[in-house]
Motif scaffolding. Sequence first.
Motif, PDB file in Angstrom:
ATOM      1  N   GLY A   1      64.129  57.799  17.891  1.00 27.67           N
ATOM      2  CA  GLY A   1      64.455  58.093  19.285  1.00 27.67           C
ATOM      3  C   GLY A   1      64.174  56.910  20.179  1.00 27.67           C
ATOM      4  O   GLY A   1      64.120  55.768  19.746  1.00 27.67           O
ATOM      5  N   MET A   2      63.980  57.228  21.455  1.00 28.85           N
ATOM      6  CA  MET A   2      63.827  56.163  22.437  1.00 28.85           C
ATOM      7  C   MET A   2      62.806  56.618  23.485  1.00 28.85           C
ATOM      8  O   MET A   2      62.797  57.781  23.883  1.00 28.85           O
ATOM      9  CB  MET A   2      65.198  55.912  23.093  1.00 28.85           C
ATOM     10  N   LEU A   3      61.954  55.717  23.895  1.00 28.40           N
ATOM     11  CA  LEU A   3      61.007  55.965  24.968  1.00 28.40           C
ATOM     12  C   LEU A   3      61.501  55.196  26.186  1.00 28.40           C
ATOM     13  O   LEU A   3      61.719  53.986  26.107  1.00 28.40           O
ATOM     14  CB  LEU A   3      59.603  55.498  24.565  1.00 28.40           C
ATOM     15  N   VAL A   4      61.705  55.906  27.306  1.00 26.03           N
ATOM     16  CA  VAL A   4      62.279  55.289  28.503  1.00 26.03           C
ATOM     17  C   VAL A   4      61.310  55.431  29.666  1.00 26.03           C
ATOM     18  O   VAL A   4      60.855  56.529  29.983  1.00 26.03           O
ATOM     19  CB  VAL A   4      63.630  55.948  28.883  1.00 26.03           C
ATOM     20  N   ASP A   5      61.007  54.307  30.295  1.00 23.58           N
ATOM     21  CA  ASP A   5      60.254  54.310  31.553  1.00 23.58           C
ATOM     22  C   ASP A   5      61.296  54.552  32.641  1.00 23.58           C
ATOM     23  O   ASP A   5      62.060  53.665  32.996  1.00 23.58           O
ATOM     24  CB  ASP A   5      59.559  52.965  31.739  1.00 23.58           C
ATOM     25  N   ILE A   6      61.335  55.778  33.157  1.00 18.91           N
ATOM     26  CA  ILE A   6      62.407  56.154  34.087  1.00 18.91           C
ATOM     27  C   ILE A   6      62.026  55.985  35.549  1.00 18.91           C
ATOM     28  O   ILE A   6      62.822  56.301  36.429  1.00 18.91           O
ATOM     29  CB  ILE A   6      62.888  57.594  33.831  1.00 18.91           C
ATOM     30  N   GLY A   7      60.827  55.503  35.816  1.00 13.40           N
ATOM     31  CA  GLY A   7      60.473  55.235  37.200  1.00 13.40           C
ATOM     32  C   GLY A   7      59.003  55.411  37.491  1.00 13.40           C
ATOM     33  O   GLY A   7      58.207  55.792  36.639  1.00 13.40           O
ATOM     34  N   TRP A   8      58.658  55.157  38.741  1.00 13.07           N
ATOM     35  CA  TRP A   8      57.278  55.076  39.206  1.00 13.07           C
ATOM     36  C   TRP A   8      57.079  56.021  40.377  1.00 13.07           C
ATOM     37  O   TRP A   8      57.992  56.261  41.179  1.00 13.07           O
ATOM     38  CB  TRP A   8      57.014  53.638  39.642  1.00 13.07           C
ATOM     39  N   SER A   9      55.854  56.550  40.486  1.00 11.03           N
ATOM     40  CA  SER A   9      55.471  57.329  41.668  1.00 11.03           C
ATOM     41  C   SER A   9      53.983  57.114  41.931  1.00 11.03           C
ATOM     42  O   SER A   9      53.268  56.577  41.092  1.00 11.03           O
ATOM     43  CB  SER A   9      55.770  58.815  41.474  1.00 11.03           C
TER      44      SER A   9
END
Length: 181
Positions: A86-94
């Motif tokens: 699969g894939m690990l995605v950093d989709i954003g910051w908060s």
Amino acid sequence: MIALGVWQLHRRQWKEGLLASWSAARTMPPVAWPTVPPADDSLIYRRADGFCLAVTGFSARAGEDRRGNPGWRHLAACRTGAEGPGMLVDIGWSRTPDAPPRWIGGKVSGIIGRDRDRRILLVADQAAPGLAPSAYPDPNEEPNNHLTYAVQWFSFAAIALIIYVIALIQRWKREDAGKTG
């Protein structure tokens, strides 16, 4: 100890070459997200495109946005098909880790970085709705401490030599005192 110091000097040259290749990787053409993770770091800092068929879980880890503000990176574990891990995605910051992002997957582009678990991850160019873009991985943040380690080993060798010389001098003084007494 001297051999370890020399080894660290060789490691320093190796690391400088690795850092140069990582810096050059950002200007290379994008690659497709690998179905099998590479055994080496050859894809680190490369641009890549992937497709998240379905999100299988979310997690939050400490990180920064692209302005350097501290907060939380939101990671999505994705299913990419029947093949591979699969894939690990950093989709954003908060600013907070609380709310799971509203992201269901799809096409994603970004820069490949390393996760703390030594897996690769894709830091997305576009953040998921409600999030800001996370900071891209930067090869300039990679340490190259090998010169410091070499100096440390050479210092240990010098200290050991000084202690040995002091011990010899004390031994000779005892032997001389025994001969004259």
